[in-house]
Write an enzyme that holds these catalytic residues in place. Structure first.
Site, mmCIF file in Angstrom:
data_model
loop_
_atom_site.group_PDB
_atom_site.id
_atom_site.type_symbol
_atom_site.label_atom_id
_atom_site.label_comp_id
_atom_site.label_asym_id
_atom_site.label_seq_id
_atom_site.Cartn_x
_atom_site.Cartn_y
_atom_site.Cartn_z
ATOM 1 N N HIS A 50 0.903 -1.102 -0.014
ATOM 2 C CA HIS A 50 -0.232 0.030 -0.168
ATOM 3 C C HIS A 50 0.989 1.244 0.115
ATOM 4 O O HIS A 50 2.144 1.211 0.098
ATOM 5 C CB HIS A 50 -0.928 0.235 1.092
ATOM 6 C CG HIS A 50 -0.261 0.022 2.608
ATOM 7 N ND1 HIS A 50 -0.062 -0.966 3.534
ATOM 8 C CD2 HIS A 50 0.255 1.178 3.198
ATOM 9 C CE1 HIS A 50 0.595 -0.584 4.340
ATOM 10 N NE2 HIS A 50 0.834 0.824 4.206
HETATM 11 P P1 TYD Z 1 -2.020 -2.804 7.670
HETATM 12 O O1 TYD Z 1 -1.585 -1.429 7.493
HETATM 13 O O2 TYD Z 1 -2.694 -3.843 6.662
HETATM 14 O O3 TYD Z 1 -0.632 -3.661 7.861
HETATM 15 P P2 TYD Z 1 0.578 -3.890 7.103
HETATM 16 O O4 TYD Z 1 0.791 -2.793 6.037
HETATM 17 O O5 TYD Z 1 1.748 -4.315 7.628
HETATM 18 O O6 TYD Z 1 0.374 -5.174 5.840
HETATM 19 O O7 TYD Z 1 -2.723 -3.357 9.095
HETATM 20 C C1 TYD Z 1 -3.084 -4.458 9.591
HETATM 21 C C2 TYD Z 1 -4.388 -4.161 10.548
HETATM 22 O O8 TYD Z 1 -3.855 -3.303 11.709
HETATM 23 C C3 TYD Z 1 -5.464 -3.582 9.855
HETATM 24 O O9 TYD Z 1 -6.641 -3.911 10.226
HETATM 25 C C4 TYD Z 1 -5.453 -2.294 10.293
HETATM 26 C C5 TYD Z 1 -4.861 -2.180 11.491
HETATM 27 N N1 TYD Z 1 -3.862 -1.219 11.990
HETATM 28 C C6 TYD Z 1 -4.488 -0.130 13.156
HETATM 29 O O10 TYD Z 1 -5.357 -0.584 13.611
HETATM 30 N N2 TYD Z 1 -3.578 0.641 13.458
HETATM 31 C C7 TYD Z 1 -2.344 1.063 12.924
HETATM 32 O O11 TYD Z 1 -1.820 1.915 13.333
HETATM 33 C C8 TYD Z 1 -1.972 0.031 11.755
HETATM 34 C C9 TYD Z 1 -0.746 0.426 11.156
HETATM 35 C C10 TYD Z 1 -2.746 -0.896 11.390
#
Ligand code: TYD
Length: 133
Positions: A50
């Site tokens: 992303h």
């Molecule tokens: P995501 O950003 O998809 O993780 P990555 O980019 O590392 O693969 O986040 C995973 C899950 O955690 C998603 O449900 C959103 C949640 N999240 C939060 O609630 N707060 C945060 O600060 C972050 C980074 C993620």
């Protein structure tokens, strides 16, 4: 210009071991509103995929190792994250992917904004369109 912007931290060490301090405006170039860390990543898992519209981050691999891919829609650069003594500054509108997490990897991320799902661009083609317009 490279997308890879390292911030080298001063290591405060003595006979007891090492210490790194992260401080707003000193070695982190924004007001830190959120900190999260990724650990216990299952074998073979990649994360990220992303970009953010308006978010600056500094990623620090405080233990173990992983690789970070940064992509601006034109070029793609990959770096190994394997030291707690420097942080990778990731600016707005940069596509990121994380791969090759070691079992013991702890990737800590300092962020300039609170969590906001609306700030995410999770579709690569949409990211390229937004980045290049
Ligand atoms: P995501 O950003 O998809 O993780 P990555 O980019 O590392 O693969 O986040 C995973 C899950 O955690 C998603 O449900 C959103 C949640 N999240 C939060 O609630 N707060 C945060 O600060 C972050 C980074 C993620």
């Amino acid at each position: 210009m490279s997308l890879v912007k390292w911030i080298d931290f001063q290591v405060l060490g003595d006979a007891r071991g090492s210490l790194v301090a992260l401080e707003r405006e000193h070695n982190v170039p924004f007001e830190i509103r959120r900190v999260y860390f990724i650990y216990n990543t299952a074998e073979g898992v990649s994360r990220g995929y992303h970009a953010h519209r308006k978010l600056r981050q500094v990623a620090v691999c405080v233990a173990g190792s992983c690789t970070m891919v940064l992509d601006d829609g034109h070029k793609r650069e990959e770096v190994v994250m394997d030291t707690p003594t420097r942080g990778l500054l990731i600016e707005d509108l940069v596509w990121r992917e994380m791969h090759h997490f070691s079992d013991d990897c702890v990737l800590m991320v300092l962020a300039s904004e609170l969590y906001d799902e609306a700030d995410y661009i999770r579709d690569y083609q949409k990211f390229v369109t937004e980045r290049c317009k």
